[in-house]
Design a protein around this motif. Sequence first.
Motif, PDB file in Angstrom:
ATOM      1  N   PHE A  65      -8.282  -2.140   2.927  1.00 16.03           N
ATOM      2  CA  PHE A  65      -7.197  -2.794   3.661  1.00 16.03           C
ATOM      3  C   PHE A  65      -7.701  -3.310   5.012  1.00 16.03           C
ATOM      4  CE2 PHE A  65      -4.364   0.066   1.069  1.00 16.03           C
ATOM      5  CZ  PHE A  65      -3.828  -0.964   0.320  1.00 16.03           C
ATOM      6  N   TYR A  66      -7.133  -4.419   5.429  1.00 15.53           N
ATOM      7  CA  TYR A  66      -7.447  -5.026   6.719  1.00 15.53           C
ATOM      8  C   TYR A  66      -6.375  -4.588   7.720  1.00 15.53           C
ATOM      9  CZ  TYR A  66      -8.355  -8.686  10.193  1.00 15.53           C
ATOM     10  OH  TYR A  66      -8.638  -9.365  11.353  1.00 15.53           O
ATOM     11  N   VAL A  67      -6.701  -3.630   8.577  1.00 14.92           N
ATOM     12  CA  VAL A  67      -5.690  -3.028   9.462  1.00 14.92           C
ATOM     13  C   VAL A  67      -5.847  -3.455  10.913  1.00 14.92           C
ATOM     14  CG1 VAL A  67      -5.539  -1.008   7.969  1.00 14.92           C
ATOM     15  CG2 VAL A  67      -7.076  -0.956   9.945  1.00 14.92           C
ATOM     16  N   ARG A  68      -6.846  -4.255  11.216  1.00 12.44           N
ATOM     17  CA  ARG A  68      -7.172  -4.493  12.617  1.00 12.44           C
ATOM     18  C   ARG A  68      -6.033  -5.078  13.445  1.00 12.44           C
ATOM     19  NH1 ARG A  68     -11.607  -5.616   9.139  1.00 12.44           N
ATOM     20  NH2 ARG A  68     -13.013  -3.866   9.339  1.00 12.44           N
ATOM     21  N   PRO A  69      -5.190  -5.992  12.898  1.00 11.81           N
ATOM     22  CA  PRO A  69      -4.081  -6.482  13.723  1.00 11.81           C
ATOM     23  C   PRO A  69      -3.102  -5.381  14.153  1.00 11.81           C
ATOM     24  CG  PRO A  69      -4.461  -7.967  11.883  1.00 11.81           C
ATOM     25  CD  PRO A  69      -5.304  -6.751  11.633  1.00 11.81           C
ATOM     26  N   LEU A  70      -3.065  -4.283  13.418  1.00 10.91           N
ATOM     27  CA  LEU A  70      -2.160  -3.191  13.779  1.00 10.91           C
ATOM     28  C   LEU A  70      -2.656  -2.410  14.988  1.00 10.91           C
ATOM     29  CD1 LEU A  70      -1.123  -1.653  10.330  1.00 10.91           C
ATOM     30  CD2 LEU A  70       0.024  -3.431  11.653  1.00 10.91           C
ATOM     31  N   ILE A  71      -3.948  -2.471  15.256  1.00  8.66           N
ATOM     32  CA  ILE A  71      -4.506  -1.653  16.329  1.00  8.66           C
ATOM     33  C   ILE A  71      -3.867  -2.011  17.665  1.00  8.66           C
ATOM     34  CG2 ILE A  71      -6.606  -1.176  17.653  1.00  8.66           C
ATOM     35  CD1 ILE A  71      -8.158  -1.372  15.034  1.00  8.66           C
ATOM     36  N   PRO A 121      -3.663  -1.030  -6.397  1.00  7.32           N
ATOM     37  CA  PRO A 121      -3.168  -0.362  -7.606  1.00  7.32           C
ATOM     38  C   PRO A 121      -2.604   1.030  -7.363  1.00  7.32           C
ATOM     39  CG  PRO A 121      -5.228  -1.485  -8.077  1.00  7.32           C
ATOM     40  CD  PRO A 121      -5.024  -1.585  -6.600  1.00  7.32           C
ATOM     41  N   ASP A 122      -3.008   1.676  -6.254  1.00  9.87           N
ATOM     42  CA  ASP A 122      -2.536   3.040  -5.993  1.00  9.87           C
ATOM     43  C   ASP A 122      -1.759   3.173  -4.687  1.00  9.87           C
ATOM     44  OD1 ASP A 122      -4.581   2.649  -4.212  1.00  9.87           O
ATOM     45  OD2 ASP A 122      -5.676   4.477  -4.712  1.00  9.87           O
ATOM     46  N   TYR A 123      -1.322   2.045  -4.106  1.00 11.33           N
ATOM     47  CA  TYR A 123      -0.681   2.125  -2.780  1.00 11.33           C
ATOM     48  C   TYR A 123       0.180   0.893  -2.539  1.00 11.33           C
ATOM     49  CZ  TYR A 123      -0.366   2.973   2.290  1.00 11.33           C
ATOM     50  OH  TYR A 123       0.085   3.213   3.559  1.00 11.33           O
ATOM     51  N   ILE A 158       5.463   3.844  13.122  1.00 18.04           N
ATOM     52  CA  ILE A 158       4.518   4.892  13.445  1.00 18.04           C
ATOM     53  C   ILE A 158       3.155   4.298  13.711  1.00 18.04           C
ATOM     54  CG2 ILE A 158       5.764   6.555  12.063  1.00 18.04           C
ATOM     55  CD1 ILE A 158       3.595   6.261   9.952  1.00 18.04           C
ATOM     56  N   GLY A 159       2.250   5.117  14.263  1.00 14.15           N
ATOM     57  CA  GLY A 159       0.895   4.670  14.475  1.00 14.15           C
ATOM     58  C   GLY A 159       0.226   4.381  13.141  1.00 14.15           C
ATOM     59  N   ILE A 160      -0.957   3.791  13.199  1.00  7.60           N
ATOM     60  CA  ILE A 160      -1.653   3.433  11.972  1.00  7.60           C
ATOM     61  C   ILE A 160      -1.884   4.694  11.149  1.00  7.60           C
ATOM     62  CG2 ILE A 160      -3.737   2.443  11.004  1.00  7.60           C
ATOM     63  CD1 ILE A 160      -4.033   0.799  13.526  1.00  7.60           C
ATOM     64  N   PRO A 161      -1.289   4.808   9.974  1.00  9.59           N
ATOM     65  CA  PRO A 161      -1.465   6.028   9.176  1.00  9.59           C
ATOM     66  C   PRO A 161      -2.881   6.127   8.626  1.00  9.59           C
ATOM     67  CG  PRO A 161      -0.222   4.391   7.943  1.00  9.59           C
ATOM     68  CD  PRO A 161      -0.397   3.840   9.325  1.00  9.59           C
ATOM     69  N   GLY A 162      -3.400   7.354   8.605  1.00  7.29           N
ATOM     70  CA  GLY A 162      -4.753   7.565   8.128  1.00  7.29           C
ATOM     71  C   GLY A 162      -4.953   7.109   6.703  1.00  7.29           C
ATOM     72  N   GLU A 163      -3.863   7.087   5.913  1.00  6.56           N
ATOM     73  CA  GLU A 163      -3.985   6.696   4.514  1.00  6.56           C
ATOM     74  C   GLU A 163      -4.429   5.247   4.362  1.00  6.56           C
ATOM     75  OE1 GLU A 163       0.769   5.809   3.906  1.00  6.56           O
ATOM     76  OE2 GLU A 163       0.005   7.853   4.045  1.00  6.56           O
ATOM     77  N   LEU A 164      -4.126   4.405   5.361  1.00  7.39           N
ATOM     78  CA  LEU A 164      -4.560   3.011   5.307  1.00  7.39           C
ATOM     79  C   LEU A 164      -6.066   2.886   5.503  1.00  7.39           C
ATOM     80  CD1 LEU A 164      -1.873   0.907   7.224  1.00  7.39           C
ATOM     81  CD2 LEU A 164      -2.554   0.668   4.842  1.00  7.39           C
TER      82      LEU A 164
END
Length: 381
Positions: free
Chosen positions: A113-119, A91-93, A6-12
């Motif tokens: 979280f470091y999400v940039r490679p997912l973009i 701790p929560d994810y 799926i696309g980058i989830p907002g929770e990240l």
Amino acid sequence: MNNAFIGIPGELLKPHASPCLSIFMPTHRTFPDNAQDSLRFKNLVTKAEADGISLVGKREMAPLIERLRLLQDDASFWKHTLDGLAVFISPDYFRIFRLQDSVIEQARVSDAFYVRPLIRIYQTVERFQVLALTRSEVKLYEGTRDQLDEIELAPEVPKTMTEALGTEVTPPHMTVASYGGTGAAMRHGHSSRKDEEALDNERFFRAVDQGIAEYHSKPSGLPLVLAALPEHQGLFRSISRNPRLFDAGIETDPGALDLEAVRQKAWKVMEPYREQKIDQMIARFREAEGKNLGSDNPYAIATAAVAGNVSLLLLDGRKFWPGQIDPASGDILLDEASQASGRDVLEEMGAAVLARGGEVIVLLPERMPTESGAAAIFRHA
């Protein structure tokens, strides 16, 4: 654990309890190439552990590292990898992504979280899903023009008619009567076998449509291509309430196609849609630019992105700009330290826009309307 692409989830993108560990690494689909993947992951976990202990202490890191070591030792997991892996834990994810694209090997410990490679992987306009549907089986695929993989259906989506209808699969209703006093029995169906099958199909397809829409199309936001026999195409579309379902589909028995054939046929359906969507986005950008509501200036875009003033950002999927963005001011930092960090200004722009509810689309260089690598539409002047 999650296998869907799926696309980058907002929770990240939301705040999480610190520390937040982000691990990326290339993986391999087949043996013997994948034999060393778990070892490489082990080394990344060791690095993350050392960095985390120096940052927050051993006590805070221990439970996170323990969970990662369990994944490291899961032999079955490493036999079913794709081209890349992303792991996020705090701790929560805890979430795992099997990726259809390779990524640069890295482990980061921070307060986010470091999400940039997912973009660049998940925000491309080329991503789509394929629903392969027959009376006996349901499969879902996801990918791009170059790669398609089957994904695991949510438990709420029936995989077969029996699973959907159970004992309620409609049997033919028969009666027995004797004629002429001979005792000969004749059977009469109150409804034809064809009618019964049509009723079963409708109920089955309705259950599939509801499950796919709620648990796959809605969270992914991806267009859905239906692969089914022509008669099933018509019935499914007549009952579907899925806004992501394409009008055009693959009108053949999906059971007769291998994965590569499904990918090729799906892309023939998707390609005109992709080109039309890109044309529309570029036209929107040109119109906004003419009204001073759009820009290709990375410095202006970065400031607007941090301020939450970007509604749509187009990024060049092949351009890399070493550096980073100040999260408070939006200033672009191009000093030696920021360039040596391996961070990318364009990806940081994308992350800032996504975190503030904007849309990010990654395009091939030849479809970008600007030379700078970025094009933004602002919410207000």
